[in-house]
Design a protein around this motif. Structure first.
Motif, PDB file in Angstrom:
ATOM      1  N   TYR A  92       0.838  -1.206   0.000  1.00  0.00           N
ATOM      2  CA  TYR A  92       0.000   0.000   0.000  1.00  0.00           C
ATOM      3  C   TYR A  92       0.868   1.250   0.000  1.00  0.00           C
ATOM      4  N   ALA A  93       1.922   1.224   0.788  1.00  0.00           N
ATOM      5  CA  ALA A  93       2.823   2.391   0.840  1.00  0.00           C
ATOM      6  C   ALA A  93       3.527   2.605  -0.491  1.00  0.00           C
ATOM      7  N   GLN A  94       3.704   1.548  -1.270  1.00  0.00           N
ATOM      8  CA  GLN A  94       4.339   1.648  -2.583  1.00  0.00           C
ATOM      9  C   GLN A  94       3.333   1.926  -3.688  1.00  0.00           C
ATOM     10  N   ASP A  95       2.080   2.166  -3.332  1.00  0.00           N
ATOM     11  CA  ASP A  95       1.014   2.443  -4.305  1.00  0.00           C
ATOM     12  C   ASP A  95       0.806   1.284  -5.280  1.00  0.00           C
ATOM     13  N   ASP A  96       1.100   0.078  -4.835  1.00  0.00           N
ATOM     14  CA  ASP A  96       0.962  -1.108  -5.680  1.00  0.00           C
ATOM     15  C   ASP A  96      -0.364  -1.798  -5.356  1.00  0.00           C
ATOM     16  N   LEU A  97      -1.448  -1.300  -5.935  1.00  0.00           N
ATOM     17  CA  LEU A  97      -2.757  -1.863  -5.628  1.00  0.00           C
ATOM     18  C   LEU A  97      -2.939  -3.262  -6.208  1.00  0.00           C
ATOM     19  N   LEU A 164     -12.244  -6.796  -2.497  1.00  0.00           N
ATOM     20  CA  LEU A 164     -13.084  -6.390  -3.626  1.00  0.00           C
ATOM     21  C   LEU A 164     -12.912  -4.902  -3.936  1.00  0.00           C
ATOM     22  N   ARG A 165     -12.847  -4.069  -2.896  1.00  0.00           N
ATOM     23  CA  ARG A 165     -12.642  -2.636  -3.118  1.00  0.00           C
ATOM     24  C   ARG A 165     -11.270  -2.369  -3.730  1.00  0.00           C
ATOM     25  N   THR A 166     -10.258  -3.091  -3.252  1.00  0.00           N
ATOM     26  CA  THR A 166      -8.910  -2.903  -3.779  1.00  0.00           C
ATOM     27  C   THR A 166      -8.830  -3.325  -5.243  1.00  0.00           C
ATOM     28  N   HIS A 167      -9.427  -4.466  -5.560  1.00  0.00           N
ATOM     29  CA  HIS A 167      -9.414  -4.945  -6.945  1.00  0.00           C
ATOM     30  C   HIS A 167     -10.163  -3.978  -7.864  1.00  0.00           C
ATOM     31  N   HIS A 168     -11.278  -3.458  -7.383  1.00  0.00           N
ATOM     32  CA  HIS A 168     -12.049  -2.506  -8.188  1.00  0.00           C
ATOM     33  C   HIS A 168     -11.255  -1.230  -8.438  1.00  0.00           C
ATOM     34  N   ALA A 169     -10.565  -0.746  -7.408  1.00  0.00           N
ATOM     35  CA  ALA A 169      -9.794   0.486  -7.548  1.00  0.00           C
ATOM     36  C   ALA A 169      -8.573   0.294  -8.433  1.00  0.00           C
ATOM     37  N   SER A 170      -7.988  -0.906  -8.408  1.00  0.00           N
ATOM     38  CA  SER A 170      -6.752  -1.141  -9.159  1.00  0.00           C
ATOM     39  C   SER A 170      -6.972  -1.155 -10.667  1.00  0.00           C
ATOM     40  N   ARG A 171      -8.227  -1.237 -11.112  1.00  0.00           N
ATOM     41  CA  ARG A 171      -8.520  -1.322 -12.547  1.00  0.00           C
ATOM     42  C   ARG A 171      -8.635   0.046 -13.213  1.00  0.00           C
ATOM     43  N   ASP A 172      -8.519   1.111 -12.441  1.00  0.00           N
ATOM     44  CA  ASP A 172      -8.641   2.452 -12.998  1.00  0.00           C
ATOM     45  C   ASP A 172      -7.648   3.372 -12.288  1.00  0.00           C
ATOM     46  N   VAL A 174      -7.627   6.668 -11.862  1.00  0.00           N
ATOM     47  CA  VAL A 174      -8.241   7.670 -10.978  1.00  0.00           C
ATOM     48  C   VAL A 174      -8.717   7.028  -9.686  1.00  0.00           C
ATOM     49  N   ARG A 175      -9.398   5.877  -9.812  1.00  0.00           N
ATOM     50  CA  ARG A 175      -9.856   5.184  -8.607  1.00  0.00           C
ATOM     51  C   ARG A 175      -8.682   4.745  -7.746  1.00  0.00           C
ATOM     52  N   SER A 176      -7.587   4.355  -8.391  1.00  0.00           N
ATOM     53  CA  SER A 176      -6.392   3.965  -7.640  1.00  0.00           C
ATOM     54  C   SER A 176      -5.849   5.124  -6.826  1.00  0.00           C
ATOM     55  N   LEU A 177      -5.794   6.298  -7.447  1.00  0.00           N
ATOM     56  CA  LEU A 177      -5.286   7.475  -6.754  1.00  0.00           C
ATOM     57  C   LEU A 177      -6.176   7.842  -5.572  1.00  0.00           C
ATOM     58  N   VAL A 178      -7.488   7.797  -5.773  1.00  0.00           N
ATOM     59  CA  VAL A 178      -8.426   8.104  -4.694  1.00  0.00           C
ATOM     60  C   VAL A 178      -8.289   7.088  -3.567  1.00  0.00           C
ATOM     61  N   PHE A 179      -8.140   5.814  -3.931  1.00  0.00           N
ATOM     62  CA  PHE A 179      -8.006   4.750  -2.927  1.00  0.00           C
ATOM     63  C   PHE A 179      -6.749   4.952  -2.088  1.00  0.00           C
ATOM     64  N   ILE A 180      -5.641   5.212  -2.760  1.00  0.00           N
ATOM     65  CA  ILE A 180      -4.360   5.361  -2.060  1.00  0.00           C
ATOM     66  C   ILE A 180      -4.360   6.573  -1.142  1.00  0.00           C
ATOM     67  N   ARG A 181      -5.016   7.665  -1.573  1.00  0.00           N
ATOM     68  CA  ARG A 181      -5.008   8.905  -0.781  1.00  0.00           C
ATOM     69  C   ARG A 181      -6.114   8.936   0.280  1.00  0.00           C
ATOM     70  N   ASN A 182      -6.944   7.921   0.323  1.00  0.00           N
ATOM     71  CA  ASN A 182      -8.053   7.887   1.281  1.00  0.00           C
ATOM     72  C   ASN A 182      -7.544   7.382   2.632  1.00  0.00           C
ATOM     73  N   PRO A 183      -7.529   8.215   3.678  1.00  0.00           N
ATOM     74  CA  PRO A 183      -7.032   7.755   4.989  1.00  0.00           C
ATOM     75  C   PRO A 183      -7.889   6.647   5.593  1.00  0.00           C
ATOM     76  N   TYR A 184      -9.161   6.580   5.200  1.00  0.00           N
ATOM     77  CA  TYR A 184     -10.033   5.524   5.721  1.00  0.00           C
ATOM     78  C   TYR A 184      -9.582   4.158   5.227  1.00  0.00           C
ATOM     79  N   ARG A 185      -9.116   4.062   3.990  1.00  0.00           N
ATOM     80  CA  ARG A 185      -8.598   2.795   3.469  1.00  0.00           C
ATOM     81  C   ARG A 185      -7.323   2.389   4.206  1.00  0.00           C
ATOM     82  N   ARG A 186      -6.493   3.367   4.496  1.00  0.00           N
ATOM     83  CA  ARG A 186      -5.275   3.080   5.268  1.00  0.00           C
ATOM     84  C   ARG A 186      -5.632   2.556   6.650  1.00  0.00           C
ATOM     85  N   LEU A 187      -6.651   3.142   7.250  1.00  0.00           N
ATOM     86  CA  LEU A 187      -7.093   2.691   8.558  1.00  0.00           C
ATOM     87  C   LEU A 187      -7.660   1.280   8.485  1.00  0.00           C
ATOM     88  N   GLN A 188      -8.440   0.994   7.447  1.00  0.00           N
ATOM     89  CA  GLN A 188      -8.990  -0.350   7.277  1.00  0.00           C
ATOM     90  C   GLN A 188      -7.883  -1.389   7.157  1.00  0.00           C
TER      91      GLN A 188
END
Length: 214
Positions: A92-97, A164-172, A174-188
């Motif tokens: 996650y820290a390497q932005d490798d979704l 499922l959320r990670t796989h969905h975000a990794s396919r786009d 923009v979604r990847s960028l939003v996922f990586i920058r979302n602190p809630y995902r980091r907390l999860q």
């Protein structure tokens, strides 16, 4: 200048944060997880004490039957899953979704194998004649291991949702960028990692108790 000096002169300025202040800084969801793990730990501790006491009061000797080999195999599998989930924060820290999704998927697969091995272990107990008949050497092993699997399944559901959320975000992109920058995902991700390590340690303790008391 004066305001800075007043803040410096306040009582407790520059002192380490108190325990209460540190608790206030913990996210509510993470705090709930900590409290939940404490509650689960107390529950299993009470059951282990009851198991040890009942086993000590019984006249049946220990070591009549070998502990199911599937319990040993499942321990190895669960420890490997602890390693794979631990890699997820690095990915996650390497932005490798894409890598993160594979890591979470491997952890989910390994936990499913663990649950299957537990079922095989129960079948091995039944083949030995150890049944749910009120005898401490049998009833508590079924109860403790089944409760552990139940708590593992709760973590698996959370892990599946995050996968499922990670796989969905990794396919786009923009979604990847939003996922990586979302602190809630980091907390999860932090929460599932902590919970998984807790489940690992809990099973190792149970397995050690089974070795001595069965």
């Amino acid at each position: 200048m004066n305001s800075d000096q007043e803040r410096t002169n306040k009582i407790g300025a520059g002192q380490p944060a108190s325990a209460f202040r540190r608790i206030e800084g913990v996210p509510p969801l993470l705090l709930m997880l900590y409290l939940g793990m404490v509650g689960i730990g107390v529950l299993f501790l009470m059951l282990l004490v009851a198991y040890a006491y009942t086993r000590g009061q019984s006249e049946a000797p220990t070591g009549i039957y070998p502990l199911p080999r599937f319990f040993s195999l499942s321990t190895i599998v669960l420890l490997i899953s602890g390693y794979t989930i631990n890699q997820s924060r690095r990915l996650y820290a390497q932005d490798d979704l894409a890598g993160l999704a594979r890591c979470l998927g491997a952890t989910l697969l390994l936990s499913s194998v663990f649950a299957g091995l537990q079922v095989l272990g129960w079948r091995e107990l039944m083949a030995q004649g150890v049944l749910l008949d009120g005898v401490a050497s049998g009833t508590f092993i079924y109860l403790l291991s089944a409760l552990h699997v139940a708590h593992l399944l709760g973590g698996m559901l959370f892990l599946l949702a995050l996968l499922l959320r990670t796989h969905h975000a990794s396919r786009d992109a923009v979604r990847s960028l939003v996922f990586i920058r979302n602190p809630y995902r980091r907390l999860q991700l932090r929460m599932i990692t902590l919970y998984w390590h807790f489940i690992d340690v809990l099973w190792v303790v149970l397995f050690a108790a089974f070795l001595f008391l069965y």
